[in-house]
Enzyme design. Structure first.
Site, PDB file in Angstrom:
ATOM      1  N   ASN A  27      47.408 -18.377-104.727  1.00  0.00           N
ATOM      2  CA  ASN A  27      48.010 -18.324-103.398  1.00  0.00           C
ATOM      3  C   ASN A  27      47.542 -19.543-102.606  1.00  0.00           C
ATOM      4  O   ASN A  27      47.624 -19.579-101.400  1.00  0.00           O
ATOM      5  CB  ASN A  27      47.629 -17.042-102.646  1.00  0.00           C
ATOM      6  CG  ASN A  27      46.137 -16.884-102.447  1.00  0.00           C
ATOM      7  OD1 ASN A  27      45.467 -16.275-103.283  1.00  0.00           O
ATOM      8  ND2 ASN A  27      45.583 -17.431-101.373  1.00  0.00           N
ATOM      9  N   HIS A  35      49.962 -11.725-102.344  1.00  0.00           N
ATOM     10  CA  HIS A  35      48.713 -12.063-101.671  1.00  0.00           C
ATOM     11  C   HIS A  35      48.600 -11.294-100.359  1.00  0.00           C
ATOM     12  O   HIS A  35      49.605 -10.884 -99.783  1.00  0.00           O
ATOM     13  CB  HIS A  35      48.738 -13.570-101.402  1.00  0.00           C
ATOM     14  CG  HIS A  35      47.785 -14.033-100.350  1.00  0.00           C
ATOM     15  ND1 HIS A  35      48.157 -14.215 -99.036  1.00  0.00           N
ATOM     16  CD2 HIS A  35      46.474 -14.351-100.422  1.00  0.00           C
ATOM     17  CE1 HIS A  35      47.114 -14.631 -98.345  1.00  0.00           C
ATOM     18  NE2 HIS A  35      46.079 -14.727 -99.160  1.00  0.00           N
ATOM     19  N   LYS A  44      40.645  -6.142-107.885  1.00  0.00           N
ATOM     20  CA  LYS A  44      40.409  -7.572-107.666  1.00  0.00           C
ATOM     21  C   LYS A  44      39.074  -7.738-106.962  1.00  0.00           C
ATOM     22  O   LYS A  44      38.782  -7.005-106.002  1.00  0.00           O
ATOM     23  CB  LYS A  44      41.526  -8.144-106.798  1.00  0.00           C
ATOM     24  CG  LYS A  44      41.187  -9.484-106.133  1.00  0.00           C
ATOM     25  CD  LYS A  44      42.405 -10.089-105.486  1.00  0.00           C
ATOM     26  CE  LYS A  44      42.027 -11.268-104.599  1.00  0.00           C
ATOM     27  NZ  LYS A  44      43.200 -11.995-104.102  1.00  0.00           N
ATOM     28  N   ASP A  63      53.758 -14.227-100.485  1.00  0.00           N
ATOM     29  CA  ASP A  63      53.315 -13.660 -99.212  1.00  0.00           C
ATOM     30  C   ASP A  63      54.407 -13.975 -98.212  1.00  0.00           C
ATOM     31  O   ASP A  63      54.606 -15.146 -97.857  1.00  0.00           O
ATOM     32  CB  ASP A  63      51.978 -14.289 -98.791  1.00  0.00           C
ATOM     33  CG  ASP A  63      51.432 -13.688 -97.498  1.00  0.00           C
ATOM     34  OD1 ASP A  63      52.237 -13.235 -96.659  1.00  0.00           O
ATOM     35  OD2 ASP A  63      50.197 -13.685 -97.320  1.00  0.00           O
ATOM     36  N   ASN A 115      46.216 -11.067 -96.497  1.00  0.00           N
ATOM     37  CA  ASN A 115      45.136 -11.354 -95.551  1.00  0.00           C
ATOM     38  C   ASN A 115      44.922 -10.072 -94.746  1.00  0.00           C
ATOM     39  O   ASN A 115      45.726  -9.147 -94.861  1.00  0.00           O
ATOM     40  CB  ASN A 115      45.541 -12.493 -94.611  1.00  0.00           C
ATOM     41  CG  ASN A 115      45.019 -13.844 -95.093  1.00  0.00           C
ATOM     42  OD1 ASN A 115      43.853 -13.983 -95.440  1.00  0.00           O
ATOM     43  ND2 ASN A 115      45.886 -14.833 -95.115  1.00  0.00           N
ATOM     44  N   LYS A 139      36.911 -10.442-104.777  1.00  0.00           N
ATOM     45  CA  LYS A 139      36.866 -11.736-104.084  1.00  0.00           C
ATOM     46  C   LYS A 139      35.551 -12.413-104.435  1.00  0.00           C
ATOM     47  O   LYS A 139      34.470 -11.867-104.200  1.00  0.00           O
ATOM     48  CB  LYS A 139      36.957 -11.489-102.579  1.00  0.00           C
ATOM     49  CG  LYS A 139      36.727 -12.689-101.692  1.00  0.00           C
ATOM     50  CD  LYS A 139      37.730 -13.796-101.883  1.00  0.00           C
ATOM     51  CE  LYS A 139      39.143 -13.364-101.673  1.00  0.00           C
ATOM     52  NZ  LYS A 139      40.154 -14.402-101.841  1.00  0.00           N
ATOM     53  N   GLU A 146      42.240 -16.019-110.459  1.00  0.00           N
ATOM     54  CA  GLU A 146      42.990 -16.510-109.297  1.00  0.00           C
ATOM     55  C   GLU A 146      42.297 -17.732-108.698  1.00  0.00           C
ATOM     56  O   GLU A 146      41.106 -17.675-108.388  1.00  0.00           O
ATOM     57  CB  GLU A 146      43.046 -15.354-108.297  1.00  0.00           C
ATOM     58  CG  GLU A 146      44.008 -15.539-107.172  1.00  0.00           C
ATOM     59  CD  GLU A 146      44.090 -14.267-106.326  1.00  0.00           C
ATOM     60  OE1 GLU A 146      44.053 -13.140-106.883  1.00  0.00           O
ATOM     61  OE2 GLU A 146      44.187 -14.399-105.098  1.00  0.00           O
ATOM     62  N   ASP A 148      38.791 -13.831-107.809  1.00  0.00           N
ATOM     63  CA  ASP A 148      39.395 -14.884-106.985  1.00  0.00           C
ATOM     64  C   ASP A 148      38.328 -15.637-106.190  1.00  0.00           C
ATOM     65  O   ASP A 148      37.929 -15.197-105.107  1.00  0.00           O
ATOM     66  CB  ASP A 148      40.401 -14.240-106.013  1.00  0.00           C
ATOM     67  CG  ASP A 148      41.000 -15.254-105.044  1.00  0.00           C
ATOM     68  OD1 ASP A 148      40.849 -16.468-105.272  1.00  0.00           O
ATOM     69  OD2 ASP A 148      41.624 -14.817-104.057  1.00  0.00           O
ATOM     70  N   ASN A 174      38.692 -18.474-104.685  1.00  0.00           N
ATOM     71  CA  ASN A 174      39.314 -19.364-103.686  1.00  0.00           C
ATOM     72  C   ASN A 174      38.925 -20.833-103.863  1.00  0.00           C
ATOM     73  O   ASN A 174      38.458 -21.486-102.915  1.00  0.00           O
ATOM     74  CB  ASN A 174      38.983 -18.901-102.260  1.00  0.00           C
ATOM     75  CG  ASN A 174      39.846 -17.731-101.828  1.00  0.00           C
ATOM     76  OD1 ASN A 174      39.329 -16.656-101.550  1.00  0.00           O
ATOM     77  ND2 ASN A 174      41.162 -17.907-101.792  1.00  0.00           N
TER      78      ASN A 174
HETATM   79  O1  GKR Z   1      40.281 -12.182 -96.346  1.00  0.00           O
HETATM   80  O2  GKR Z   1      38.566 -13.407 -96.883  1.00  0.00           O
HETATM   81  C1  GKR Z   1      39.727 -13.038 -97.042  1.00  0.00           C
HETATM   82  C2  GKR Z   1      40.525 -13.631 -98.176  1.00  0.00           C
HETATM   83  O3  GKR Z   1      39.752 -14.581 -98.840  1.00  0.00           O
HETATM   84  C3  GKR Z   1      41.824 -14.218 -97.699  1.00  0.00           C
HETATM   85  O4  GKR Z   1      41.605 -15.094 -96.605  1.00  0.00           O
HETATM   86  C4  GKR Z   1      42.562 -14.960 -98.784  1.00  0.00           C
HETATM   87  O5  GKR Z   1      43.639 -15.661 -98.236  1.00  0.00           O
HETATM   88  O6  GKR Z   1      42.897 -12.801 -99.807  1.00  0.00           O
HETATM   89  C5  GKR Z   1      43.189 -14.098 -99.822  1.00  0.00           C
HETATM   90  C6  GKR Z   1      43.250 -14.680-101.217  1.00  0.00           C
HETATM   91  O7  GKR Z   1      43.670 -13.996-102.111  1.00  0.00           O
HETATM   92  O8  GKR Z   1      42.941 -15.848-101.403  1.00  0.00           O
HETATM   93 MG    MG Z   2      43.650 -15.597-103.537  1.00  0.00          MG
END
Ligand code: GKR
Ligand code: MG
Length: 419
Positions: free
Chosen positions: A266, A317, A188, A290, A319, A190, A243, A218, A220
């Site tokens: 999530n 999910h 995955k 989660d 953190n 981010k 995602e 992902d 976000n």
């Molecule tokens: O740790 O920066 C991070 C993630 O972006 C986390 O805060 C997210 O909640 O991993 C998470 C996600 O899948 O959205």
């Molecule tokens: Mg996510």
């Protein structure tokens, strides 16, 4: 008869690299709370949850109210949590996990203790937590590599051991390191950090480097509906799911209608009350559970059943977290028949922990479910003391990726959609 006699809530801080996301960058320390429940028959139940100040205050209030509780009385815990918190403590959020209602805030607190009670139940009965959740359907739980764009180190400090990853080459190098070390069989990335076209290029570079490994991206909810649809077409046949490309179930449904791959979330389905609307609109194809905010391990098992009923995929999910949470995630995933994908974990990004090492090892990207009573992990009291001391001296009391980013980029604006 087992009764809770002492509740200890210990806030801890552990070193965290500068991982970039849609709302900023991780600060030098991540915060967690460690829960230890002692009983009159000498057992200790462990839990781990968020470490933000508001959450700690709620844990302390509920902790005081559960002295005398029988560890098997989970419904009573739910009632005491709701009564103790009332509606008065407001709500807050941790990480990018969508809107948090007052009920959701209460559930986060309940879940923190529920895991510790299940650990106690398991120790009392001499059975692993996965047995209390219905027994294992898999002995090894697969996790996914979780890549982040990142700086070489926190500004002003030495570069860290992970290196910089700000372009496709850096992302591929990071994936190689993580897969070599942990053997992950899924990746995955981010996103929500750079222009979507650059993030698509990074995913395509991962596809070239790892042709057989399932990929996910992902951002976000950093993208508009139009941008999201465009990305789904560019990554057709490349991603196993996309995602949270955009915010809200309504907007996700517009993307889902045009998308060749399932959408996962999530952020827009974060509680049972969100499911009817998500199903009606067909907003998502995969829910990322989660237990920290869905109301604990048992509620997460119920979520899995609902996902199966409605033909939705399920994964998990994450953190930033430590070993007690990984143990809880592993017992849960081991006991859920309907689990469609490898789980997320931030595990590779941490270099410190509060548990005695050796129990939770990644082999071929999977963690074997502990078979000893309870969660199967033990606190290393020295390590707990060190990480608590670090909490006291680090000066952080809540996660704030945006303010930290603005120290280096004052005009940073995370307001979505950024693209
Ligand atoms: O740790 O920066 C991070 C993630 O972006 C986390 O805060 C997210 O909640 O991993 C998470 C996600 O899948 O959205
Ligand atoms: Mg996510």
């Amino acid at each position: 008869m087992s009764r809770i006699t002492h509740v200890t809530i210990t806030p801890v801080a552990f070193r965290d690299p500068p991982l970039l996301n849609a709302v900023g960058v991780h600060e030098p320390y991540a915060l967690r709370s460690i829960i230890q429940l002692r009983t009159d028959d000498g057992l200790v139940g462990l839990g781990e949850s968020y470490g933000d100040a508001g959450h700690l205050e709620r844990l302390r209030r509920v902790g005081d109210a559960i002295i005398g509780l029988d560890p098997f009385h989970l419904h009573r815990l739910r009632e005491v949590t709701a009564r103790t918190l009332g509606g008065a403590l407001g709500n807050d959020t941790h990480g990018l996990t969508g809107h948090i209602s007052v009920a959701g805030t209460s559930l986060r607190t309940f879940a923190s203790f529920e895991v510790a009670l299940l650990d106690l139940q398991g120790k009392y009965l001499g059975r692993p937590v996965s047995d209390l959740l219905g027994g294992v359907v898999r002995y090894r739980v697969p996790y996914s590599a979780y890549l982040f764009y990142k700086w070489a180190g926190h500004p002003g400090l030495d570069p860290d051991e992970y290196g910089e990853a700000l372009d496709p080459e850096g992302v591929v190098a990071q994936a190689r390191w993580m897969i070599e070390r942990y053997g992950f069989g899924a990746i995955k990335l981010k996103g929500g950090v750079f222009h979507p076209d650059d993030e698509v290029d990074a995913v395509l570079a991962l596809r070239d480097a790892f042709p057989d490994v399932p990929l996910r991206l992902d951002p976000n909810a950093a993208w508009s509906v139009e941008t999201s649809i465009r990305v789904t077409h560019r990554l057709e046949g490349v991603l196993e799911y996309l995602e949270d490309p955009t915010a809200t179930r309504e907007a996700m449904a517009l993307v889902a209608r045009e998308s060749p791959m399932p959408l996962a979330t999530n952020m827009c389905v974060v509680g049972f009350e969100d499911i009817p609307d998500a199903v009606r609109r067909a907003s998502v194809g995969v829910i990322l559970s989660d237990h920290h905010y869905w109301g604990g391990l048992r509620a997460s098992g119920e979520l899995a059943t609902l996902c199966e009923t409605f033909g939705l995929g399920l994964s998990m999910h994450s953190n930033s977290h430590l070993g007690i949470s990984l143990a809880a995630m592993t017992h849960l995933a081991a006991s859920v028949p309907h689990l469609s994908y490898a789980l997320d974990t931030h595990w590779p990004w941490k270099s410190e922990d509060v548990i005695v090492p050796g129990v939770l090892e990644f082999v071929d990207g999977a963690v074997a479910v502990p078979r000893t009573p309870g969660l199967g992990v033990e606190i290393d009291e020295d390590a707990l003391g060190r990480l608590h001391e670090q909490y006291l001296t680090c000066g952080l009391t809540q996660r704030d990726d945006t303010s930290y980013m603005r120290r280096f980029t004052p005009d940073f604006d995370p307001t979505p959609p950024r693209w």
